[in-house]
Design an enzyme around this catalytic site. Structure first.
Site, PDB file in Angstrom:
ATOM      1  N   GLU A 107      69.008  34.373  17.507  1.00 52.13           N
ATOM      2  CA  GLU A 107      68.997  35.371  18.567  1.00 52.13           C
ATOM      3  C   GLU A 107      68.693  36.773  18.029  1.00 52.13           C
ATOM      4  OE1 GLU A 107      71.846  33.694  22.027  1.00 52.13           O
ATOM      5  OE2 GLU A 107      72.863  34.095  20.118  1.00 52.13           O
ATOM      6  N   GLU A 127      74.687  26.063  19.729  1.00 52.55           N
ATOM      7  CA  GLU A 127      75.914  26.434  20.445  1.00 52.55           C
ATOM      8  C   GLU A 127      76.469  25.310  21.306  1.00 52.55           C
ATOM      9  OE1 GLU A 127      74.089  30.394  19.417  1.00 52.55           O
ATOM     10  OE2 GLU A 127      73.397  28.396  19.965  1.00 52.55           O
TER      11      GLU A 127
END
Length: 247
Positions: A107, A127
């Site tokens: 990210e 995640e």
């Protein structure tokens, strides 16, 4: 303790996350220091671009889960994960990825304007394997960068891909041999620095705007009144390199 190092190379600020013992995972200190480094980049008129990388052939393994369990936040209010993913930077920022760019590390790379990756880098958003989602920009940004179904494969499986595969997907701008990502990113930053800083900032502002047409009209109006646009036209007519002032 210094966990984010900076080095000026020409008109580029090289920013290095330096926690190799934790695979450059982001804790509160990294977020605070990375935000400060980005502030230095933005505030120094002699710096034209930044390159973000990680120490010892690893970009970042993402959020430091051990630190998070102790109550540390890897986010900066208003600036997002690592002090970067929600920051609105005027100057170009290039990610130079070696090794792992996992979870929040991926990210951070997505939060940059350009990505240079070693062919053996690893990009992934795992995640969902931990009961979470890629909320630092992964879920929002990835479907805009690559085709929908490929983005969903990243997000729903949590499985990583190599830098070589990322290049095939159009996710990165350059794929390099292992160890060369930072050098190629710095070369790319030099190319960006040849262009007018006000124009670069305007492009970034328009691209991220909710109403890009309205913002573009305003930015073009500002640019046409700048000294740099006159310098650019004069330099072209005189067949010489322009001398940008950012004014």
């Amino acid at each position: 303790m210094t966990e984010v190092r900076t080095e000026r190379i020409g008109s580029t600020l090289l920013i290095t996350i330096d926690r190799p013992q934790a695979r450059n995972a982001v804790n509160a200190a990294v977020a605070t220091q990375l935000a400060a480094a980005l502030d230095d980049l933005e505030s120094d008129p002699t710096l034209r671009a930044g390159v973000l990388t990680g120490a010892e052939n690893t970009f970042s393994a993402g959020m430091d889960l051990k630190a998070a369990l102790k109550g540390e936040s890897p986010e900066i209010p208003g600036r997002g994960f690592g002090g970067l993913t929600e920051a609105e930077l005027a100057k170009p920022l290039i990610a130079a990825v070696e090794g792992f760019a996992m979870g929040g590390g991926f990210e951070l790379a997505l939060g940059c304007d350009l990505i240079v990756a070693a062919e053996n880098a690893k990009f992934g958003l795992p995640e969902v394997k931990r009961g979470l989602i890629a909320a630092g920009g992964g879920v929002l940004r990835l479907p805009k960068r690559i085709p929908h179904h490929l983005a969903m494969e990243f997000l729903l499986t949590g499985e990583p891909v190599t830098g070589h595969r990322a290049g095939e997907l159009g996710l990165v701008n350059r794929v390099t041999p292992a160890g060369d990502a930072a050098a190629v990113a710095l070369q790319l930053a030099e190319k960006l620095a040849e262009n007018a800083p006000l124009a670069l900032a305007a492009v970034k502002k328009i691209v991220r705007a909710a109403d890009p047409k309205a913002v573009q009209r305003e930015e073009v109006k500002k640019l046409m009144q700048s000294r740099d646009v006159r310098e650019g036209m004069t330099a072209f007519a005189e067949r010489r390199a322009p001398k940008w002032t950012g004014e």
